[in-house]
Design an enzyme around this catalytic site. Structure first.
Site, PDB file in Angstrom:
ATOM      1  N   LYS A   7      52.714  62.251 -16.525  1.00 57.94           N
ATOM      2  CA  LYS A   7      51.477  61.468 -16.597  1.00 57.94           C
ATOM      3  C   LYS A   7      50.319  62.408 -16.334  1.00 57.94           C
ATOM      4  O   LYS A   7      50.495  63.461 -15.704  1.00 57.94           O
ATOM      5  CB  LYS A   7      51.502  60.354 -15.537  1.00 57.94           C
ATOM      6  CG  LYS A   7      50.656  59.145 -15.854  1.00 57.94           C
ATOM      7  CD  LYS A   7      51.374  58.111 -16.704  1.00 57.94           C
ATOM      8  CE  LYS A   7      50.534  56.897 -16.951  1.00 57.94           C
ATOM      9  NZ  LYS A   7      51.248  55.864 -17.668  1.00 57.94           N
ATOM     10  N   SER A  39      51.839  43.966 -16.985  1.00 59.40           N
ATOM     11  CA  SER A  39      51.891  45.311 -17.566  1.00 59.40           C
ATOM     12  C   SER A  39      51.460  46.405 -16.602  1.00 59.40           C
ATOM     13  O   SER A  39      51.746  47.577 -16.846  1.00 59.40           O
ATOM     14  CB  SER A  39      50.991  45.394 -18.802  1.00 59.40           C
ATOM     15  OG  SER A  39      49.627  45.493 -18.423  1.00 59.40           O
ATOM     16  N   ASN A  96      51.008  49.321 -14.112  1.00 61.20           N
ATOM     17  CA  ASN A  96      51.968  50.261 -13.523  1.00 61.20           C
ATOM     18  C   ASN A  96      51.864  50.208 -12.003  1.00 61.20           C
ATOM     19  O   ASN A  96      50.783  50.014 -11.455  1.00 61.20           O
ATOM     20  CB  ASN A  96      51.650  51.680 -13.992  1.00 61.20           C
ATOM     21  CG  ASN A  96      52.163  51.954 -15.394  1.00 61.20           C
ATOM     22  OD1 ASN A  96      53.329  51.708 -15.698  1.00 61.20           O
ATOM     23  ND2 ASN A  96      51.299  52.450 -16.257  1.00 61.20           N
ATOM     24  N   ALA A 138      45.819  44.946 -14.885  1.00 57.51           N
ATOM     25  CA  ALA A 138      44.634  45.789 -14.682  1.00 57.51           C
ATOM     26  C   ALA A 138      45.047  47.071 -13.958  1.00 57.51           C
ATOM     27  O   ALA A 138      45.169  48.114 -14.582  1.00 57.51           O
ATOM     28  CB  ALA A 138      43.565  45.042 -13.903  1.00 57.51           C
ATOM     29  N   ASP A 169      45.802  55.589 -21.721  1.00 55.72           N
ATOM     30  CA  ASP A 169      46.138  54.770 -20.548  1.00 55.72           C
ATOM     31  C   ASP A 169      44.826  54.103 -20.130  1.00 55.72           C
ATOM     32  O   ASP A 169      43.849  54.102 -20.895  1.00 55.72           O
ATOM     33  CB  ASP A 169      46.718  55.636 -19.430  1.00 55.72           C
ATOM     34  CG  ASP A 169      47.543  54.810 -18.448  1.00 55.72           C
ATOM     35  OD1 ASP A 169      48.751  54.729 -18.618  1.00 55.72           O
ATOM     36  OD2 ASP A 169      46.971  54.212 -17.514  1.00 55.72           O
ATOM     37  N   GLY A 227      42.074  43.651 -20.640  1.00 62.29           N
ATOM     38  CA  GLY A 227      41.820  44.880 -21.397  1.00 62.29           C
ATOM     39  C   GLY A 227      42.724  44.924 -22.614  1.00 62.29           C
ATOM     40  O   GLY A 227      43.083  43.889 -23.189  1.00 62.29           O
TER      41      GLY A 227
HETATM   42  N1  LIG Z   1      48.049  50.254 -22.807  1.00 60.59           N
HETATM   43  C1  LIG Z   1      49.372  50.294 -22.702  1.00 60.59           C
HETATM   44  O1  LIG Z   1      50.078  50.285 -23.714  1.00 60.59           O
HETATM   45  C2  LIG Z   1      50.039  50.294 -21.362  1.00 60.59           C
HETATM   46  C3  LIG Z   1      49.363  49.926 -20.227  1.00 60.59           C
HETATM   47  N2  LIG Z   1      50.011  49.893 -19.032  1.00 60.59           N
HETATM   48  C4  LIG Z   1      49.309  49.512 -17.815  1.00 60.59           C
HETATM   49  O2  LIG Z   1      48.748  48.197 -17.968  1.00 60.59           O
HETATM   50  C5  LIG Z   1      47.494  48.130 -17.269  1.00 60.59           C
HETATM   51  C6  LIG Z   1      46.399  47.749 -18.254  1.00 60.59           C
HETATM   52  O3  LIG Z   1      46.359  48.718 -19.288  1.00 60.59           O
HETATM   53  P1  LIG Z   1      45.278  48.620 -20.467  1.00 60.59           P
HETATM   54  O4  LIG Z   1      45.131  47.196 -20.878  1.00 60.59           O
HETATM   55  O5  LIG Z   1      45.700  49.625 -21.469  1.00 60.59           O
HETATM   56  O6  LIG Z   1      43.985  49.127 -19.731  1.00 60.59           O
HETATM   57  P2  LIG Z   1      42.460  48.757 -20.053  1.00 60.59           P
HETATM   58  O7  LIG Z   1      41.642  49.819 -19.411  1.00 60.59           O
HETATM   59  O8  LIG Z   1      42.293  48.509 -21.516  1.00 60.59           O
HETATM   60  O9  LIG Z   1      42.289  47.331 -19.328  1.00 60.59           O
HETATM   61  C7  LIG Z   1      42.167  47.161 -17.951  1.00 60.59           C
HETATM   62  C8  LIG Z   1      41.312  45.933 -17.753  1.00 60.59           C
HETATM   63  O10 LIG Z   1      41.255  45.646 -16.376  1.00 60.59           O
HETATM   64  C9  LIG Z   1      39.925  45.258 -16.081  1.00 60.59           C
HETATM   65  N3  LIG Z   1      39.644  45.431 -14.673  1.00 60.59           N
HETATM   66  C10 LIG Z   1      39.291  46.551 -14.015  1.00 60.59           C
HETATM   67  N4  LIG Z   1      39.053  46.283 -12.737  1.00 60.59           N
HETATM   68  C11 LIG Z   1      39.249  44.958 -12.570  1.00 60.59           C
HETATM   69  C12 LIG Z   1      39.163  44.077 -11.466  1.00 60.59           C
HETATM   70  N5  LIG Z   1      38.792  44.505 -10.259  1.00 60.59           N
HETATM   71  N6  LIG Z   1      39.487  42.772 -11.650  1.00 60.59           N
HETATM   72  C13 LIG Z   1      39.847  42.328 -12.871  1.00 60.59           C
HETATM   73  N7  LIG Z   1      39.928  43.114 -13.959  1.00 60.59           N
HETATM   74  C14 LIG Z   1      39.647  44.419 -13.807  1.00 60.59           C
HETATM   75  C15 LIG Z   1      39.075  46.147 -16.968  1.00 60.59           C
HETATM   76  O11 LIG Z   1      37.766  45.641 -17.128  1.00 60.59           O
HETATM   77  C16 LIG Z   1      39.875  46.110 -18.257  1.00 60.59           C
HETATM   78  O12 LIG Z   1      39.499  45.031 -19.078  1.00 60.59           O
HETATM   79  C17 LIG Z   1      47.302  49.502 -16.609  1.00 60.59           C
HETATM   80  O13 LIG Z   1      47.827  49.466 -15.303  1.00 60.59           O
HETATM   81  C18 LIG Z   1      48.140  50.425 -17.476  1.00 60.59           C
HETATM   82  O14 LIG Z   1      48.561  51.577 -16.775  1.00 60.59           O
HETATM   83  C19 LIG Z   1      51.341  50.168 -18.916  1.00 60.59           C
HETATM   84  C20 LIG Z   1      52.057  50.511 -20.019  1.00 60.59           C
HETATM   85  C21 LIG Z   1      51.463  50.671 -21.323  1.00 60.59           C
HETATM   86  O1  LIG Z   2      51.646  53.573 -23.694  1.00 57.82           O
HETATM   87  C1  LIG Z   2      51.406  54.769 -23.845  1.00 57.82           C
HETATM   88  O2  LIG Z   2      50.499  55.169 -24.636  1.00 57.82           O
HETATM   89  C2  LIG Z   2      52.201  55.845 -23.156  1.00 57.82           C
HETATM   90  C3  LIG Z   2      53.181  55.309 -22.184  1.00 57.82           C
HETATM   91  C4  LIG Z   2      52.628  55.220 -20.816  1.00 57.82           C
HETATM   92  O3  LIG Z   2      51.858  56.044 -20.373  1.00 57.82           O
HETATM   93  C5  LIG Z   2      53.006  54.088 -19.963  1.00 57.82           C
HETATM   94  O4  LIG Z   2      53.904  53.335 -20.364  1.00 57.82           O
HETATM   95  O5  LIG Z   2      52.442  53.932 -18.870  1.00 57.82           O
END
Ligand SMILES: NC(=O)C1=CN([C@@H]2O[C@H](COP(=O)(O)OP(=O)(O)OC[C@H]3O[C@@H](n4cnc5c(N)ncnc54)[C@H](O)[C@@H]3O)[C@@H](O)[C@H]2O)C=CC1
Ligand SMILES: O=C(O)CCC(=O)C(=O)O
Length: 376
Positions: A87, A270, A272, A249, A121, A188
């Protein structure tokens, strides 16, 4: 050696004692400060997204990247993906990112000579990595316009839906998601898609996000499909009377404060590292809350980006993502049979598989196996 230096060295190496390699990346001209952590390359080169966040301290960034990269090793094993765990974190405010910053980051990734693949991410988007791709081929989750598989949050969201169905099956005897209430934290890339699909399937939602436009968009979608969305602020999301909490989030959302507040029957999301540490698995179990281990449920994105090295193929990704349903059922079954927590059951499942693989091959080097030469 001075006492200070020896203390620093001991501390850093103690912190990374389970990891193979940690790389600190500094580029003064672009302002890049990043850490890449490679946990374990038994299964193949390390793979994991790159998060951009204004960490308050370097220590906070290091702790995050070490934990996240270890989680990727387990996620790869559970999803049967031939990569290891890694990571990266960029220390900074995503609102101030520049193409040059991502090109500098790409150069550091390139310097690892195929030992680390990365992509999006929290706080980063596929477009950021189009800049990084000018410096390295070790980028995954490449936009479709550049020959990649596109947005990895699509299969991640789908995997969360499969996780919710498996959980519903265990708790209520049916995969049906309608008629239940879900509390979604974060709308998000992943959370929004999960919310949309739940509304489309007739579920009721509580949602919260600091991004007002995402909240407005889901409220508008609910109106369109005749669904129910209640918007709550900040920490209220932990207190609502919902069936399932869906954290999408950030990590550490299950901690001493929230443990007292949560009234749900399950946690499936979702984000982590949802638990502050593994001991909360037992507390959740004692409280009668079924916990779907995060790295089992959120593997859809990993499955897609790993698959990309064979050339993008949506059907293949869909098939593998569907397996999240059966893997999670198996983890629930083992936890029940052996009277252990779902965290213990999932970790055991992964550690046994890793142990078997490590007997066959160990420590990835680029030339060892040709598979990763696809975009080299
Ligand atoms: N994008 C992916 O394919 C993957 C994502 N994840 C995990 O899922 C989670 C979300 O990922 P994404 O949607 O890609 O990230 P993102 O950055 O697109 O979305 C995160 C969302 O959380 C919101 N947020 C931030 N602080 C907040 C708070 N205090 N209260 C409520 N909402 C808040 C943000 O405004 C944003 O809309 C993360 O933990 C990421 O590591 C895990 C595996 C794959
Ligand atoms: O979803 C990705 O783009 C990579 C995989 C990853 O970093 C995750 O699953 O947290």
């Amino acid at each position: 050696m001075s006492a200070v230096l020896s203390e620093w060295k001991t501390d850093l190496f103690t912190q990374m004692k389970e990891h193979e390699q940690v790389v600190f990346c500094n580029d003064e001209k672009t302002g890049l400060q990043a850490i890449i952590a490679i946990h374990n390359t038994t299964l193949g080169p390390a793979l994991g997204g790159c998060r951009m966040q204004p960490y308050p301290t370097m220590e906070a960034a290091l702790v995050d990247v070490l934990r996240l990269s270890k989680g990727m090793t387990y996620k790869c094993i559970a999803a049967d993906v031939d990569f290891g765990g890694g990571k990266a974190v960029i220390i900074g405010d995503p609102r101030h990112k520049t193409p040059e910053l991502f090109r500098a980051f790409g150069q550091f990734v390139e310097s690892l000579n195929g030992r680390f693949y990365t992509g999006t991410d929290m706080g980063t988007t596929p477009d950021d990595f189009v800049h990084a791709m000018k410096e390295t081929n070790c980028i995954v989750g490449v936009p479709e316009a550049y020959g990649g598989s596109g947005d990895s949050s699509v299969p991640t969201a789908l995997g969360v839906i499969y996780g919710l169905q498996a959980t519903s099956h265990v708790l209520w005897g049916s995969d049906e998601l309608s008629g239940k209430t879900y509390a979604i934290q974060g709308l998000g890339k992943v959370g929004y898609k999960v919310a949309e699909q739940l509304l489309d399937q007739g579920a009721d939602l509580y949602v919260c996000d600091i991004n007002v436009s995402a909240v407005e968009a889901i409220v508008a979608h609910a109106k369109k499909v005749g669904g129910s969305v209640k918007v709550v602020k900040g920490a209220d999301i932990y207190r609502v009377e919902a069936d399932v909490f869906v954290p999408c989030a950030f990590g550490n959302v299950v901690n001493d404060d929230t443990m007292e507040q949560l009234k749900v029957k399950a946690i499936v999301g979702s984000a982590n590292n949802q638990l502050l540490d593994g001991s909360y698995g037992k507390q959740l179990r004692d409280k009668g809350i079924l916990y779907a281990p995060d790295y089992i449920v959120n593997a859809g994105g990993l499955i897609q980006v790993a698959d990309e090295l064979y050339g993008p193929n949506k059907a293949r990704v869909l098939n593998k993502t569907k397996a999240i349903y059966t893997t999670l059922l198996e983890i629930y079954r083992q936890a029940e049979n052996e009277q252990i927590t779902t965290v213990e059951a999932a970790n055991r499942f992964c550690e046994q598989r890793l142990e078997m693989r490590s007997r066959r091959n160990h420590f990835f080097t680029h030339k060892k196996r040709p598979k990763w030469d696809v975009r080299w």
